[in-house]
Enzyme design. Structure first.
Site, short mmCIF file in Angstrom:
data_model
loop_
_atom_site.label_atom_id
_atom_site.label_comp_id
_atom_site.label_asym_id
_atom_site.label_seq_id
_atom_site.Cartn_x
_atom_site.Cartn_y
_atom_site.Cartn_z
N GLU A 141 -4.65 2.48 -4.15
CA GLU A 141 -3.26 2.42 -4.13
C GLU A 141 -2.77 1.05 -3.54
OE1 GLU A 141 -4.51 4.40 -0.45
OE2 GLU A 141 -5.27 4.15 -2.16
N ASP A 158 -2.12 9.91 -10.39
CA ASP A 158 -2.14 8.96 -11.23
C ASP A 158 -0.76 8.57 -11.65
OD1 ASP A 158 -4.87 8.83 -11.00
OD2 ASP A 158 -5.21 9.73 -13.08
N ASP A 198 0.90 -1.10 -0.09
CA ASP A 198 0.04 0.05 0.19
C ASP A 198 0.89 1.35 -0.09
OD1 ASP A 198 -3.24 0.65 0.45
OD2 ASP A 198 -1.49 2.05 1.64
N HIS A 239 -5.03 14.85 -8.63
CA HIS A 239 -5.50 13.47 -9.11
C HIS A 239 -4.38 12.98 -10.26
CE1 HIS A 239 -8.67 12.53 -6.33
NE2 HIS A 239 -8.94 13.69 -6.41
N ASN A 285 -2.70 12.93 -3.47
CA ASN A 285 -3.82 13.52 -4.33
C ASN A 285 -4.48 14.80 -3.69
OD1 ASN A 285 -4.37 11.48 -6.39
ND2 ASN A 285 -5.44 10.11 -4.76
#
Length: 369
Positions: free
Chosen positions: A291, A265, A248, A261, A256
């Site tokens: 994630e 990404d 994770d 965002h 974010n």
């Protein structure tokens, strides 16, 4: 001694080739050869022809043409001859044979006009609609000239009125057949195109069903299928140990929130690429959700898995993601070793609990469940 199956196969391959397209072209050639032979058989045995010498000459001409076209088709790839070129040439040859047959068939010459339509239909498989129409007009012109010449030089046996009506019927039927076969060709091309589009769409659907669009890794659904297959394989073969690791990305929500965002990404894509580059042959990684990523490490013990994940941690820490102002990327991980024949869901649960402990105890570390 009868030839064996292997011998017959070898002979057939020498005659018709191994390439499917060439084989199909030679099948059409064989069908026309049989048709020519059938007409000549009728001429010889049913008393249709008025002059046997003319039939002999037509037979020689037809035989030479059939042999020549076999060689041309067989060597078409070497000679660079396109199927359309060969089809047009064979069509013109067939028209010539039809004109000759009409001239020597006597009272039943009208039956030979069916051959003109057969020529058009055969050529439809290789020619485009406009080319087929041009071939039909060439046939009508050739047959029309033949009929005109005979009625002008021998009106007793070729009455002008009869020849005119015969030509009109032949022209109407030939053009109708040409139009219908042209429409069939268009329909076949449209169906072929739709089939190709459907195949491409199915490939896309399969890809979307198994690959995560953002990271290009396997998705959760595909990984579940792989895990189920691995369970069956290990149950059947008694294979060695398999480790499952859950990873994770640390503080991903903050990335974010602070950077947007698009930056998030970019982190996911870079993280996925780093994992892919650091894995061994046979290992598989999937985006498990958000994630979170799952690694399947076949034939791997706990110590090997820990060493592999430490190398991955070092590789991820060295990532430089544009737009993050030098922010260091890190992840927490949990490892579970599949024990005995337990379902992989139990192994994943232990890895998940280990991941939770790793995050609770400060993140940026890998613990064993």
């Amino acid at each position: 001694m009868r030839p064996t199956t292997a011998t017959r196969f070898t002979i057939a391959r020498l005659l018709f080739g191994a390439d499917p397209k060439l084989h199909r072209m030679l099948q059409y050639w064989a069908a026309t050869a049989v048709l020519y032979g059938f007409f000549l058989f009728l001429f010889y045995n049913q008393g249709i022809a008025a002059a046997s010498q003319a039939v002999d000459a037509l037979a020689v001409y037809t035989g030479c043409g059939i042999a020549a076209f076999y060689l041309l088709v067989r060597a078409s790839r070497v000679l660079g001859l396109k199927p359309t070129t060969l089809a047009a040439a064979q069509g013109l040859f067939g028209i010539g044979c039809n004109m000759w047959a009409y001239s020597i068939a006597g009272p039943l010459r009208g039956a030979t006009l069916m051959g003109l339509m057969v020529v058009v239909v055969f050529c439809t498989f290789a020619l485009r609609p406009r080319q087929t129409l041009a071939l039909a007009f060439a046939g009508l012109s050739g047959m029309g000239a033949t009929m005109w010449w005979h009625q002008a030089h021998d009106p007793l046996h070729y009455p002008p009125a009869v020849e005119g009506v015969t030509f009109a019927i032949m022209a109407a039927c030939s053009l109708a057949v040409t139009f219908l076969t042209g429409e069939m060709t268009k329909l076949r091309a449209r169906l072929t195109r739709q089939r190709e589009e459907l195949a491409a769409a199915l490939d896309t659907i399969r890809t979307l069903a198994t690959v995560d669009e953002l990271t290009a890794l396997a998705n959760r659904r595909h990984m579940n299928e792989v895990l189920a297959a691995e369970e069956r394989r290990q149950s059947a073969a008694g294979a060695g140990s398999t480790c499952i690791a859950l990873l994770d990305i640390d503080h991903f929500k903050q990335i974010n929130d602070r950077h947007g965002h698009a930056a998030g990404d970019a982190v996911l894509r870079s993280f996925a690429a780093a994992l892919r580059a650091g894995l061994r042959d046979g290992d598989l990684v999937a985006r498990w959700g958000g994630e979170e990523f799952l690694l399947m490490l076949p034939d791997t013990g706990i110590e090997q898995a820990q060493a592999l994940l430490e190398r991955l941690r070092a590789g991820v820490a060295a990532l430089a993601v544009p737009g993050l102002d030098g922010l260091r990327i890190a992840f927490s991980g949990g490892i579970g070793l599949r024990s005995g024949g337990e379902p992989f869901t139990d192994t994943i649960n232990r890895a998940d609990k280990a991941l939770y402990r790793a995050k609770s105890s400060g993140r940026d570390r890998v613990l064993v469940g």
